[in-house]
Enzyme design. Structure first.
Site, PDB file in Angstrom:
ATOM      1  N   TYR A  30       0.845  -1.194   0.000  1.00  0.00           N
ATOM      2  CA  TYR A  30       0.000   0.000   0.000  1.00  0.00           C
ATOM      3  C   TYR A  30       0.877   1.240   0.000  1.00  0.00           C
ATOM      4  O   TYR A  30       2.099   1.173   0.135  1.00  0.00           O
ATOM      5  CB  TYR A  30      -0.961  -0.017   1.196  1.00  0.00           C
ATOM      6  CG  TYR A  30      -0.333   0.423   2.485  1.00  0.00           C
ATOM      7  CD1 TYR A  30       0.529  -0.399   3.188  1.00  0.00           C
ATOM      8  CD2 TYR A  30      -0.584   1.705   2.997  1.00  0.00           C
ATOM      9  CE1 TYR A  30       1.119   0.031   4.367  1.00  0.00           C
ATOM     10  CE2 TYR A  30      -0.009   2.125   4.176  1.00  0.00           C
ATOM     11  CZ  TYR A  30       0.844   1.287   4.856  1.00  0.00           C
ATOM     12  OH  TYR A  30       1.435   1.705   6.012  1.00  0.00           O
ATOM     13  N   LYS A 148       6.387  -1.617   1.750  1.00  0.00           N
ATOM     14  CA  LYS A 148       5.244  -1.052   2.483  1.00  0.00           C
ATOM     15  C   LYS A 148       4.110  -2.078   2.359  1.00  0.00           C
ATOM     16  O   LYS A 148       3.235  -1.980   1.495  1.00  0.00           O
ATOM     17  CB  LYS A 148       4.876   0.320   1.904  1.00  0.00           C
ATOM     18  CG  LYS A 148       4.370   1.297   2.947  1.00  0.00           C
ATOM     19  CD  LYS A 148       4.421   2.708   2.450  1.00  0.00           C
ATOM     20  CE  LYS A 148       3.433   3.627   3.134  1.00  0.00           C
ATOM     21  NZ  LYS A 148       3.419   3.644   4.580  1.00  0.00           N
ATOM     22  N   GLU A 181      12.405   2.549  13.882  1.00  0.00           N
ATOM     23  CA  GLU A 181      11.383   3.538  13.514  1.00  0.00           C
ATOM     24  C   GLU A 181      10.136   3.325  14.350  1.00  0.00           C
ATOM     25  O   GLU A 181      10.063   2.394  15.159  1.00  0.00           O
ATOM     26  CB  GLU A 181      11.053   3.411  12.022  1.00  0.00           C
ATOM     27  CG  GLU A 181      10.522   2.035  11.646  1.00  0.00           C
ATOM     28  CD  GLU A 181      10.262   1.859  10.153  1.00  0.00           C
ATOM     29  OE1 GLU A 181      10.155   2.864   9.433  1.00  0.00           O
ATOM     30  OE2 GLU A 181      10.157   0.701   9.726  1.00  0.00           O
TER      31      GLU A 181
HETATM   32  N1  PLP Z   1       7.832   4.034   8.798  1.00  0.00           N
HETATM   33  C1  PLP Z   1       6.695   3.318   8.744  1.00  0.00           C
HETATM   34  C2  PLP Z   1       6.674   1.942   9.334  1.00  0.00           C
HETATM   35  C3  PLP Z   1       5.540   3.854   8.144  1.00  0.00           C
HETATM   36  O1  PLP Z   1       4.413   3.131   8.096  1.00  0.00           O
HETATM   37  C4  PLP Z   1       5.594   5.171   7.623  1.00  0.00           C
HETATM   38  C5  PLP Z   1       4.427   5.783   7.001  1.00  0.00           C
HETATM   39  O2  PLP Z   1       3.367   5.240   6.904  1.00  0.00           O
HETATM   40  C6  PLP Z   1       6.795   5.888   7.698  1.00  0.00           C
HETATM   41  C7  PLP Z   1       7.900   5.285   8.286  1.00  0.00           C
HETATM   42  C8  PLP Z   1       6.898   7.286   7.143  1.00  0.00           C
HETATM   43  O3  PLP Z   1       6.880   7.275   5.746  1.00  0.00           O
HETATM   44  P1  PLP Z   1       6.436   8.546   4.896  1.00  0.00           P
HETATM   45  O4  PLP Z   1       7.235   9.697   5.372  1.00  0.00           O
HETATM   46  O5  PLP Z   1       6.781   8.170   3.498  1.00  0.00           O
HETATM   47  O6  PLP Z   1       4.981   8.730   5.120  1.00  0.00           O
END
Ligand code: PLP
Length: 286
Positions: A30, A148, A181
């Protein structure tokens, strides 16, 4: 209206098969986008990442990137949205029981646009509470966080722990104990005036917001370091920031029992200002 396999349908008609391998096995990917004043921010970067995630699981997205972008805008227009969070989901599609992806002939493609609900202003003024949880981030050689993926249990288990500690976001370590993260966000922290963030090698999703923040740091001569960090590095930080597409640059005021100063620090503030400027600039160029 929901975009489902090429058609815009009302939510009540937006239904998928119980045989969909996305539902059965979490087999799919996604992407989340933010719509600012009818413009999808960094649409190309998000669509590129969608295709990258798909290729990492051998999933063929049924439309080329340009048509996906068009479908995103069709969905937004059908809903007359100005400020929204958009989600594209592509699953392996329906097929007989069994893990073999070749059992599924037609991927399922869904685009949803949801009106953007701003985070409470208090969050940006005071900062969030976060918690370093026991759940470890997926090992990147088992399920690479760069994908993702629809398979979100790792993050959900971490989120459950955060909720138990009354924290807004969980931060996960990797199997070697290095910081990775949040469940839906990347983490930054400031130590000795250096902006630090776990490197992609720690096993994280390379966030698009994270990339923009690093670009801002380069453009503004903010010293930064991507590396491998321990929980203690974060506990002793002067500033902590979470980032993602919808929250942008979010200050943290507490990590477990460690209280940081209330409100965003100088670097957090500067980054958020510069981020908003980048959004404005992007919108002007569209
Ligand atoms: N890390 C994870 C696990 C995420 O699900 C997301 C965003 O959904 C991010 C980092 C941040 O990504 P982005 O800045 O591209 O939204």
């Amino acid at each position: 209206m929901i975009y489902l396999n090429g058609k815009l349908v009302p939510p009540s008609k937006a239904v998928i098969s119980v045989f969909d391998h996305g539902f059965l096995y979490g087999d799919g990917i996604y992407e989340t986008f933010r719509l600012y004043n009818t413009v999808v921010f960094k649409i190309r970067e998000h669509i590129d990442r969608l295709f990258r995630s798909a290729s990492m699981i051998g999933l063929k997205i049924p439309k080329p990137p340009e048509s996906i972008a068009e479908a995103v805008y069709e969905t937004v227009r059908a809903n007359k949205h100005k400020e929204a969070v958009i989600r594209i989901t592509v699953s392996r599609g329906p097929g007989p029981l069994g893990l073999d992806p070749d059992l599924c002939v037609k991927p399922t493609l869904v685009i949803m646009s949801n009106p953007f609900k701003p985070y409470p202003a208090q969050y940006y003024k005071k900062g969030l509470k976060i918690s370093i949880v026991n759940t470890r981030r997926n090992y990147s050689k088992a399920l690479d966080p760069q994908i993702k993926s629809l398979n979100f249990l790792n993050n959900i288990l971490a989120k459950r722990e955060a909720k138990e500690s009354r924290a807004h976001e969980a931060v996960m370590l990797n199997y070697r104990g290095y910081v990775t993260e949040g469940t839906v966000s990347n983490i930054f922290f400031v130590k000795d005036n250096i902006l630090c963030t776990p490197s992609v090698k720690a096993g994280i999703l390379g966030g698009i917001t994270r990339n923009i923040i690093l670009e801002i740091a380069r453009e503004n001569n903010i010293l930064y370091k991507e590396g491998l960090f321990r929980a203690d590095d974060v506990y002793s930080a002067q500033e902590i920031i979470l980032s993602n597409t919808s929250m942008e640059v979010m200050p943290v005021s507490q990590i477990d029992d460690v209280q940081l100063k209330h409100g965003p620090g100088a670097i957090t503030k500067a980054l958020h200002r510069a981020y908003r400027k980048k959004v404005k600039h992007y919108l002007k160029g569209q």
